[in-house]
Scaffold this motif. Structure first.
Motif, mmCIF file in Angstrom:
data_model
loop_
_atom_site.group_PDB
_atom_site.id
_atom_site.type_symbol
_atom_site.label_atom_id
_atom_site.label_comp_id
_atom_site.label_asym_id
_atom_site.label_seq_id
_atom_site.Cartn_x
_atom_site.Cartn_y
_atom_site.Cartn_z
ATOM 1 N N ALA A 98 0.853 -1.186 0.000
ATOM 2 C CA ALA A 98 0.000 0.000 0.000
ATOM 3 C C ALA A 98 0.889 1.236 0.000
ATOM 4 O O ALA A 98 1.916 1.271 0.669
ATOM 5 C CB ALA A 98 -0.897 0.014 1.239
ATOM 6 N N GLN A 100 1.635 4.646 1.330
ATOM 7 C CA GLN A 100 1.344 5.419 2.523
ATOM 8 C C GLN A 100 2.162 6.705 2.475
ATOM 9 O O GLN A 100 3.024 6.858 1.613
ATOM 10 C CB GLN A 100 1.700 4.612 3.785
ATOM 11 C CG GLN A 100 1.063 3.249 3.865
ATOM 12 C CD GLN A 100 -0.433 3.319 4.102
ATOM 13 O OE1 GLN A 100 -0.927 4.242 4.727
ATOM 14 N NE2 GLN A 100 -1.156 2.346 3.570
ATOM 15 N N GLU A 101 1.933 7.609 3.404
ATOM 16 C CA GLU A 101 2.695 8.857 3.436
ATOM 17 C C GLU A 101 4.195 8.600 3.577
ATOM 18 O O GLU A 101 5.007 9.313 3.005
ATOM 19 C CB GLU A 101 2.213 9.750 4.575
ATOM 20 C CG GLU A 101 0.904 10.436 4.266
ATOM 21 C CD GLU A 101 0.519 11.420 5.344
ATOM 22 O OE1 GLU A 101 1.409 11.989 6.009
ATOM 23 O OE2 GLU A 101 -0.692 11.620 5.511
ATOM 24 N N THR A 105 4.202 0.161 2.121
ATOM 25 C CA THR A 105 4.187 -0.780 3.240
ATOM 26 C C THR A 105 3.506 -2.072 2.787
ATOM 27 O O THR A 105 2.597 -2.043 1.961
ATOM 28 C CB THR A 105 3.439 -0.206 4.464
ATOM 29 O OG1 THR A 105 2.103 0.124 4.081
ATOM 30 C CG2 THR A 105 4.130 1.022 5.004
ATOM 31 N N GLN A 124 -4.737 -2.934 6.668
ATOM 32 C CA GLN A 124 -3.479 -3.387 7.246
ATOM 33 C C GLN A 124 -3.776 -4.331 8.396
ATOM 34 O O GLN A 124 -4.772 -4.197 9.083
ATOM 35 C CB GLN A 124 -2.669 -2.189 7.773
ATOM 36 C CG GLN A 124 -2.253 -1.241 6.688
ATOM 37 C CD GLN A 124 -1.210 -1.853 5.781
ATOM 38 O OE1 GLN A 124 -0.263 -2.457 6.257
ATOM 39 N NE2 GLN A 124 -1.374 -1.710 4.491
#
Length: 125
Positions: A98, A100-101, A105, A124
């Motif tokens: 995924a 993510q900022e 991850t 998650q």
């Protein structure tokens, strides 16, 4: 060492444009030689066509040990890493990640992506 992208490398000692068979073969061979001499991991990033094939000559796929594709999914922000060639093992597994900022991850329970059809965000564990 990460080369992004191998199709843009060009040697003045060779004729032909960057991305041509000769230029890609020469650049890849030189980077592979350096990687083996210095014993360092090397990633040669190649462009992909709209059809999903490695852009330019297929010679690059034949020279490397592994060919990986990292594909994006527009609706959920997931990325799928799959292997098309692995000289050292299987190509039967995929990695699902995924965005993510903080970067990519791992999605530890990818089956949740399919079970939560109404939710567009990756789940998650």
């Amino acid at each position: 060492m990460i080369i992004d992208s191998i199709q843009t490398m060009e040697s003045e000692g060779l004729t032909g444009l960057s991305g041509s068979v000769g230029q890609v073969r020469y650049a890849a061979a030189e980077f592979i030689k350096v990687a083996k001499t210095l014993n360092i991991p090397t990633v040669l990033v190649g462009h992909v066509t709209k059809e999903g094939m490695v852009a330019g000559p297929m010679v690059l796929s034949h020279m490397v040990d592994t060919v990986l594709f990292l594909e994006g999914e527009k609706n959920t922000g997931t990325r799928i890493l799959r292997c098309l060639k692995n000289r050292f093992g299987t190509i039967d597994e995929v990695g699902i990640f995924a965005m993510q900022e903080g970067g990519m991850t791992e999605i530890k329970n990818p089956e949740q992506l399919f079970l939560n059809k109404g939710n567009n965000a990756p789940v998650q564990s």
